[in-house]
Every structure is written in C-alpha cells, then in structure tokens.
Design a protein around this motif. Structure first.
Motif, mmCIF file in Angstrom:
data_model
loop_
_atom_site.group_PDB
_atom_site.id
_atom_site.type_symbol
_atom_site.label_atom_id
_atom_site.label_comp_id
_atom_site.label_asym_id
_atom_site.label_seq_id
_atom_site.Cartn_x
_atom_site.Cartn_y
_atom_site.Cartn_z
ATOM 1 N N VAL A 255 0.798 48.929 -48.101
ATOM 2 C CA VAL A 255 -0.372 48.833 -47.222
ATOM 3 C C VAL A 255 0.067 48.946 -45.766
ATOM 4 O O VAL A 255 -0.536 49.684 -44.972
ATOM 5 N N LEU A 256 1.125 48.222 -45.414
ATOM 6 C CA LEU A 256 1.629 48.284 -44.042
ATOM 7 C C LEU A 256 2.121 49.687 -43.701
ATOM 8 O O LEU A 256 1.853 50.202 -42.597
ATOM 9 N N SER A 257 2.818 50.320 -44.627
ATOM 10 C CA SER A 257 3.319 51.684 -44.402
ATOM 11 C C SER A 257 2.175 52.670 -44.215
ATOM 12 O O SER A 257 2.238 53.549 -43.345
ATOM 13 N N ASP A 258 1.134 52.531 -45.025
ATOM 14 C CA ASP A 258 -0.040 53.400 -44.880
ATOM 15 C C ASP A 258 -0.694 53.220 -43.514
ATOM 16 O O ASP A 258 -1.097 54.198 -42.870
ATOM 17 N N ALA A 259 -0.794 51.967 -43.069
ATOM 18 C CA ALA A 259 -1.398 51.697 -41.760
ATOM 19 C C ALA A 259 -0.556 52.324 -40.652
ATOM 20 O O ALA A 259 -1.099 52.945 -39.730
ATOM 21 N N ALA A 260 0.765 52.188 -40.750
ATOM 22 C CA ALA A 260 1.644 52.792 -39.745
ATOM 23 C C ALA A 260 1.491 54.307 -39.741
ATOM 24 O O ALA A 260 1.386 54.928 -38.674
ATOM 25 N N SER A 261 1.463 54.911 -40.914
ATOM 26 C CA SER A 261 1.325 56.371 -41.019
ATOM 27 C C SER A 261 0.025 56.866 -40.401
ATOM 28 O O SER A 261 -0.002 57.916 -39.747
ATOM 29 N N THR A 262 -1.039 56.110 -40.608
ATOM 30 C CA THR A 262 -2.331 56.484 -40.024
ATOM 31 C C THR A 262 -2.214 56.584 -38.513
ATOM 32 O O THR A 262 -2.695 57.546 -37.902
ATOM 33 N N HIS A 263 -1.556 55.619 -37.902
ATOM 34 C CA HIS A 263 -1.405 55.637 -36.450
ATOM 35 C C HIS A 263 -0.386 56.678 -35.996
ATOM 36 O O HIS A 263 -0.553 57.292 -34.945
ATOM 37 N N GLU A 264 0.650 56.905 -36.788
ATOM 38 C CA GLU A 264 1.650 57.927 -36.441
ATOM 39 C C GLU A 264 1.042 59.321 -36.452
ATOM 40 O O GLU A 264 1.471 60.196 -35.694
ATOM 41 N N ASN A 265 0.045 59.541 -37.280
ATOM 42 C CA ASN A 265 -0.567 60.864 -37.424
ATOM 43 C C ASN A 265 -1.877 61.015 -36.652
ATOM 44 O O ASN A 265 -2.524 62.059 -36.744
ATOM 45 N N ALA A 266 -2.253 59.993 -35.899
ATOM 46 C CA ALA A 266 -3.515 60.030 -35.157
ATOM 47 C C ALA A 266 -3.403 60.998 -33.978
ATOM 48 O O ALA A 266 -2.311 61.302 -33.494
ATOM 49 N N THR A 267 -4.538 61.471 -33.550
ATOM 50 C CA THR A 267 -4.606 62.358 -32.390
ATOM 51 C C THR A 267 -5.562 61.761 -31.368
ATOM 52 O O THR A 267 -6.303 60.828 -31.669
ATOM 53 N N GLY A 268 -5.533 62.310 -30.177
ATOM 54 C CA GLY A 268 -6.438 61.839 -29.140
ATOM 55 C C GLY A 268 -5.869 62.115 -27.767
ATOM 56 O O GLY A 268 -4.929 62.896 -27.610
ATOM 57 N N SER A 269 -6.440 61.433 -26.794
ATOM 58 C CA SER A 269 -5.977 61.578 -25.409
ATOM 59 C C SER A 269 -4.582 60.971 -25.282
ATOM 60 O O SER A 269 -4.089 60.309 -26.193
ATOM 61 N N ASP A 270 -3.974 61.190 -24.125
ATOM 62 C CA ASP A 270 -2.642 60.617 -23.897
ATOM 63 C C ASP A 270 -2.678 59.093 -24.039
ATOM 64 O O ASP A 270 -1.780 58.502 -24.642
ATOM 65 N N MET B 49 -3.028 58.213 -27.704
ATOM 66 C CA MET B 49 -1.774 58.469 -28.417
ATOM 67 C C MET B 49 -0.743 57.386 -28.116
ATOM 68 O O MET B 49 -0.017 56.954 -29.005
ATOM 69 N N GLU B 50 -0.689 56.928 -26.875
ATOM 70 C CA GLU B 50 0.228 55.847 -26.509
ATOM 71 C C GLU B 50 -0.111 54.580 -27.289
ATOM 72 O O GLU B 50 0.779 53.893 -27.788
ATOM 73 N N MET B 51 -1.398 54.276 -27.406
ATOM 74 C CA MET B 51 -1.832 53.102 -28.156
ATOM 75 C C MET B 51 -1.458 53.247 -29.626
ATOM 76 O O MET B 51 -0.924 52.310 -30.236
ATOM 77 N N HIS B 52 -1.706 54.417 -30.217
ATOM 78 C CA HIS B 52 -1.383 54.639 -31.633
ATOM 79 C C HIS B 52 0.118 54.524 -31.885
ATOM 80 O O HIS B 52 0.545 53.928 -32.875
ATOM 81 N N ARG B 53 0.915 55.076 -30.983
ATOM 82 C CA ARG B 53 2.379 54.966 -31.137
ATOM 83 C C ARG B 53 2.826 53.511 -31.066
ATOM 84 O O ARG B 53 3.680 53.068 -31.847
ATOM 85 N N ALA B 54 2.247 52.755 -30.145
ATOM 86 C CA ALA B 54 2.610 51.343 -30.006
ATOM 87 C C ALA B 54 2.220 50.549 -31.245
ATOM 88 O O ALA B 54 2.981 49.697 -31.727
ATOM 89 N N VAL B 55 1.056 50.842 -31.792
ATOM 90 C CA VAL B 55 0.607 50.155 -33.006
ATOM 91 C C VAL B 55 1.512 50.507 -34.181
ATOM 92 O O VAL B 55 1.951 49.633 -34.937
ATOM 93 N N ALA B 56 1.832 51.793 -34.338
ATOM 94 C CA ALA B 56 2.725 52.216 -35.430
ATOM 95 C C ALA B 56 4.090 51.557 -35.284
ATOM 96 O O ALA B 56 4.665 51.077 -36.274
ATOM 97 N N ASP B 57 4.605 51.500 -34.053
ATOM 98 C CA ASP B 57 5.896 50.850 -33.824
ATOM 99 C C ASP B 57 5.848 49.378 -34.213
ATOM 100 O O ASP B 57 6.777 48.855 -34.829
#
Length: 78
Positions: free
Chosen positions: A37-52, A55-63
């Motif tokens: 479940v945690l891996s799936d959540a991280a992957s969702t954020h790693e593959n997300a798109t959007g504004s800069d 994207m910074e928020m998604h990378r931070a969440v995945a990290d």
C-alpha cells in the motif's frame, strides 16, 4: 510557516499509520500488503504530473513515503 493544511496532513499521516499498525496487529493485513500500500502511494506521487510547485510537492510526498518504507518504521516488525 505552518498552517491548517500542514496540520491536516500531519493528522492524516498519524491516523493512517495508526490504522496500518492496527491492521497488522490484528492480522487483517500482513506486513507485505501494508508495504505494498505504501509503495503504491509512493508510485502514484512519483508518476504525478502538474505545475512545478505541484511536482515539487509530489516528489516530497513520495520521498517521505519511501523513507517510511526504507526506515523500517513501526509498521515493520523485526
């Protein structure tokens, strides 16, 4: 500066962690499923798109999620 959104995020993380621990403790989900479940959540954020900024928020969440997985937090049993 912290605000209501930050507090909501911390509260949500704490609640989710408590739920996952309870599911593991009560044998509703095995550890590998919780890690999945945690891996799936991280992957969702790693593959997300959007504004800069998004994207910074998604990378931070995945990290953060990946650090929880790698750090062997309390969900993982020795």
């Amino acid at each position: 500066m912290s605000g209501p959104t930050d507090y909501s995020g911390v509260a949500a993380l704490s609640i989710c962690e408590a739920l996952m621990l309870a599911m593991n403790d009560n044998r509703l989900l095995p550890e590998h499923e919780i890690i999945g479940v945690l891996s799936d959540a991280a992957s969702t954020h790693e593959n997300a798109t959007g504004s800069d900024a998004e994207m910074e928020m998604h990378r931070a969440v995945a990290d953060m999620i990946n650090q929880i997985i790698a750090g062997g937090n309390s969900v993982r049993r020795p």
